[in-house]
Design an enzyme around this catalytic site. Sequence first.
Site: not given
Ligand code: XIL
Length: 412
Positions: A164, A276
């Site tokens: 990101e 994801e």
């Molecule tokens: C999220 C997790 O799912 C949560 O449990 C945490 O509180 C915050 O992060 N993009 C990403 C992930 O790359 O690491 C994130 O994960 C969601 C968005």
Amino acid sequence: MQTLRALILLSSGLVAAASAQTDSSLRAVATARGISVGAAVTFPGGNNIANRPAYQAALAANFNTVVAENAMKFQNLSRFGNRDTTRGVYNWGPADSIVEFALANNMKVRGHTLCWHSQTATWFNNLTGAAASKDTTLKILKEHIQLLAGRYKGKILEWDVVNEAIAQNGGTSPAYRTDSRWYSRVGSIEYIDSAFRWAHRVDSNALLFYNDFGGESMNAKGQNIYDLVSGLKQRGVPIHGVGLQAHFSVGGFDTASIGENMRRLAALGLRISITELDITNSGTVDSTKLYAQKENYKKLMALCLSVPNCKTFMAWGLNDAQSWRGANTAALLFSGTATLVKKPAYFGVVEALQGSSVVALTPAARGNLSTPSPALHRGASGGVIGATDARGAVRDLQGRSLPASVRRAMRP
Ligand code: XIL
């Protein structure tokens, strides 16, 4: 004697073939097609300890890959419970347990993440003055990558090296996010190039990814990501792929546009992984919505299979109850907690992997069917979603009855 042995061999071969055909778990069908399919996992923290056996059993039975939802993040590695550590002190327990679980169950591990603006160590956030200079920041990042990628060297399939780094809303491409301490303290994207080089030097077998959200399709952010990674390639930086996070909602994404984006990234010689995936529902979730969600999951797996370099497909969590998108959105492949239940979405992904011509029925479903060749029913996109049982009722491939709205949409 010879004949008898031949017969025994033949029949054991038949049994093996039959059981291979009937193992229609997501893990089996994905592995057969060379796809790493997985889920983000939360144990030992977060996940309810009492449910851990069911949770872990479902993971091992249905996926060949895992990724730590939080355990490998800088912040989590820099904490014991609520206690923050200092530079160089790491709590490896949770991350180690995930890697050990994966190895014990013959599963692969995606590494998430070596460098991200969010969820960084508190001690790092609090640095000021010379301690937050460009040189010190790069040194901290290098040390972190060497420790983290070094610890799991040889055990990680793909690392999200940088996560990101692009701003959400346009700007002159590539527009970097300014709320990143890595970016603001270093003053340029030198930290991105360096992170990939350091990671490659530490673990030359891991595939190295740039990972982001919101730029999955041919939109402004997708262009920014494309420009960033083309630049990395041109500068000879060891990058092997782009991770499309794919935090979607039902009906809220355009597969044709995502496909076009995947193909232009593949043309740069990069892999494209779905990293994801979750697909949220809105409002009260009923079975009609769950079947619409199923078609969404299915078309994304079908898309992945249709482009050359998409080999990894990860859901961001195992079950709805533990999804970061909120349990009420029912965004994932399983429902339930103590007992985990495969949702229509799960079977959608399986069907895409099987292709519509191959149908594997569970023993329970076969017991209900009119033999030898039950009438199969297909959904709007052509995938098999049900079969007629001995009493003429239409059931899904697990032997359960189908909602009326789904039955109406089916064609034999
Ligand atoms: C999220 C997790 O799912 C949560 O449990 C945490 O509180 C915050 O992060 N993009 C990403 C992930 O790359 O690491 C994130 O994960 C969601 C968005």
